[in-house]
Design a protein around this motif. Structure first.
Motif, mmCIF file in Angstrom:
data_model
loop_
_atom_site.group_PDB
_atom_site.id
_atom_site.type_symbol
_atom_site.label_atom_id
_atom_site.label_comp_id
_atom_site.label_asym_id
_atom_site.label_seq_id
_atom_site.Cartn_x
_atom_site.Cartn_y
_atom_site.Cartn_z
ATOM 1 N N VAL A 53 0.844 -1.206 0.000
ATOM 2 C CA VAL A 53 0.000 0.000 0.000
ATOM 3 C C VAL A 53 0.879 1.255 0.000
ATOM 4 O O VAL A 53 0.619 2.206 -0.744
ATOM 5 C CB VAL A 53 -0.968 -0.026 1.207
ATOM 6 N N GLU A 54 1.937 1.240 0.807
ATOM 7 C CA GLU A 54 2.823 2.420 0.871
ATOM 8 C C GLU A 54 3.461 2.710 -0.492
ATOM 9 O O GLU A 54 3.531 3.860 -0.919
ATOM 10 C CB GLU A 54 3.936 2.194 1.913
ATOM 11 N N GLU A 104 0.796 4.066 -2.928
ATOM 12 C CA GLU A 104 0.420 5.436 -2.553
ATOM 13 C C GLU A 104 1.497 6.431 -3.021
ATOM 14 O O GLU A 104 1.192 7.447 -3.632
ATOM 15 C CB GLU A 104 0.256 5.508 -1.032
ATOM 16 N N ARG A 105 2.746 6.066 -2.747
ATOM 17 C CA ARG A 105 3.880 6.929 -3.129
ATOM 18 C C ARG A 105 3.910 7.145 -4.646
ATOM 19 O O ARG A 105 4.095 8.260 -5.119
ATOM 20 C CB ARG A 105 5.166 6.227 -2.672
ATOM 21 N N LYS A 164 0.528 9.087 -6.065
ATOM 22 C CA LYS A 164 0.274 10.437 -5.544
ATOM 23 C C LYS A 164 0.547 11.562 -6.561
ATOM 24 O O LYS A 164 -0.284 12.468 -6.707
ATOM 25 C CB LYS A 164 1.075 10.679 -4.267
ATOM 26 N N LEU A 181 -6.383 11.199 -2.962
ATOM 27 C CA LEU A 181 -6.129 9.761 -2.957
ATOM 28 C C LEU A 181 -6.635 9.223 -1.619
ATOM 29 O O LEU A 181 -6.150 9.620 -0.557
ATOM 30 C CB LEU A 181 -4.620 9.516 -3.108
ATOM 31 N N THR A 182 -7.637 8.355 -1.685
ATOM 32 C CA THR A 182 -8.226 7.840 -0.450
ATOM 33 C C THR A 182 -7.689 6.446 -0.165
ATOM 34 O O THR A 182 -7.899 5.513 -0.961
ATOM 35 C CB THR A 182 -9.771 7.796 -0.585
ATOM 36 N N VAL A 183 -6.985 6.340 0.939
ATOM 37 C CA VAL A 183 -6.366 5.061 1.306
ATOM 38 C C VAL A 183 -6.896 4.636 2.672
ATOM 39 O O VAL A 183 -6.577 5.276 3.683
ATOM 40 C CB VAL A 183 -4.829 5.196 1.369
ATOM 41 N N THR A 226 -6.819 -3.769 0.054
ATOM 42 C CA THR A 226 -7.057 -2.334 0.270
ATOM 43 C C THR A 226 -7.507 -1.699 -1.042
ATOM 44 O O THR A 226 -6.777 -1.737 -2.036
ATOM 45 C CB THR A 226 -5.774 -1.618 0.757
ATOM 46 N N ILE A 237 -8.029 1.476 -3.093
ATOM 47 C CA ILE A 237 -7.532 2.850 -3.097
ATOM 48 C C ILE A 237 -8.181 3.592 -4.264
ATOM 49 O O ILE A 237 -8.182 3.093 -5.392
ATOM 50 C CB ILE A 237 -5.993 2.850 -3.256
ATOM 51 N N GLY A 256 -8.644 7.438 -6.337
ATOM 52 C CA GLY A 256 -8.077 8.772 -6.506
ATOM 53 C C GLY A 256 -8.783 9.564 -7.585
ATOM 54 O O GLY A 256 -9.439 9.005 -8.469
#
Ligand SMILES: C=C(O[C@@H]1C=C(C(=O)O)C=C[C@H]1O)C(=O)O
Length: 386
Positions: A240-241, A244-245, A248, A254-256, A273, A275, A277
């Motif tokens: 997930v990290e 997201e990175r 972005k 961006l909804t996490v 998860t 995610i 955006g």
């Protein structure tokens, strides 16, 4: 271009013949026949995934209204060849319930079965990877294995496809004829890499898994254990990290979700998860977005370069399309791409099935090997073997 008439979904798969393409995603089913234009091997060299797609559209300047569609399968490694084409005929349908086909009576029997590597060797690979992770060379690597089956007769791809659909109707089902003109990539992935429609992007990484159990109580326990396993939550967080990175820079919002949920397939439980955006620029294509996050740590590892090197060093075969992505895109760039897992490459009576598992410092070799065996069951069940 002729467009096939609207049909019910059972008829769509009845119309599938070897060499056709089928994309059976949760909200959209596509049957495509023939190839109007495709991208040859030599045209792909040195190009990124999205450059390959741009070239494909350039080769086919006509527009086909809402059937202006390309289908593709991309490899794990950007350097390997992709399969990309604009079909001659397209039929689309919103999915609804199908009847299950009887697998056993219709499919041929396996003659020979071989594992690459054998379970014992796979566990040694896991041990080596754990040692490298403990040595702080990397945090996570996904190690796969291959099951090679030779059948006594050619496999009827339509039946396998119908069985996959019957077992996994809400997942990402696919059968795509590959560029080599001999084989078909077929499978049922539970994992959405990217969906992009207008200004909206969605990705749904999975990482952290447990096998399903026959007994309801045991099965529930497995899901509960997964939802609070430190090891699996960590493995999931790395994915997930990274996503997201990488996503972005393209997104206004961006909804996490703070915590993963637990989802199921017929054979597995997974941490998941979703995610979502909103894009700064609607003009960014689904393939550009996909390549910005590919390969995710769900199927390669963290950091990606070190993880790729390690899996390449340890796995005794070339993954090529396995853990790449498969899906479709329209000319305006909207599209949907699933990660090519729970899949196989089928060529007449030869079939290569693939499965991998994420390895972190706390991984136990036997458990990771069992996880790959459970993941292979998606294809084995569709073949009537399990
Ligand atoms: C690599 C595979 O699955 C991936 C690895 C997972 C894990 O390690 O828990 C879960 C889902 C997928 O992202 C596979 O199915 O072959």
């Amino acid at each position: 271009m002729a467009t096939l008439q609207e049909k019910s979904i059972n008829e769509i798969t009845d119309l599938y013949n070897e060499g056709d393409s089928f994309i059976g995603f949760p909200m959209q089913h596509i049957l495509a026949k023939g190839k109007e234009v495709e991208l040859h091997r030599e045209e792909q060299e040195g190009k990124t995934f999205s450059e390959r797609v741009d070239l494909l559209w350039q080769k086919c300047p006509r527009t086909y209204g809402h059937h202006d569609l390309m289908i593709g399968a991309f490899p794990l490694n950007q350097k390997d060849e992709s399969t990309l084409f604009i079909p001659k005929e397209v039929m689309m349908e919103k999915p609804f319930t199908r009847t299950r086909y009887q697998a056993g009576s219709r499919l041929s029997l396996p003659n020979k079965v071989k594992f690459h590597p054998q379970p014992q060797e796979y566990m040694m690979m896991v041990e080596k990877a754990v040692a490298r992770i403990k040595n702080a060379e990397l945090k996570k690597v996904v190690l796969g294995r291959l099951m090679q089956i030779e059948f006594s007769k050619d496999v009827n791809i339509r039946y396998v496809l119908q069985n996959l659909l019957a077992d996994n109707e809400d997942k990402f089902n696919f059968a795509v004829p590959l560029l080599d003109e001999k084989s078909t990539l077929i499978g049922s992935s539970p994992e959405l890499l990217i969906k992009k429609v207008g200004g909206k992007v969605i990705t749904n990484p999975l990482a952290g898994s447990r096998p399903r159990m026959a007994n309801e109580e045991d099965d529930k326990k497995m899901a509960e254990e997964l939802s609070c396993s430190e090891k699996d939550l960590y493995e999931h967080r790395l994915v997930v990290e990274a996503i997201e990175r990488n996503l972005k820079p393209y997104c206004k919002t961006l909804t996490v979700p703070a915590q993963p949920s637990v989802i199921s397939t017929k054979t597995m439980w997974h941490l998941s998860t979703r995610i979502e955006g909103e894009l700064y620029d609607e003009g960014v294509s689904s393939v550009q977005l996909a390549e910005s996050i590919h390969p995710t740590p769900a199927i390669c590892g963290t950091p990606a370069v070190e993880a790729y090197q390690l899996l390449n060093e340890l796995e005794p075969y070339n993954r090529h399309y396995f853990t790449g992505m498969v899906g479709y895109s329209t000319r305006n760039g909207d599209g949907e791409w699933a990660i090519s897992i729970r899949c196989a490459e089928l060529s007449q009576r030869q079939m290569k099935l693939f499965a991998g598992a994420g390895i972190v410092a706390q991984s136990v070799p036997q458990e990771e090997c069992d996880e790959t065996a459970a993941k292979l069951k998606t294809m084995l069940s569709a073949l009537g073997i399990e």
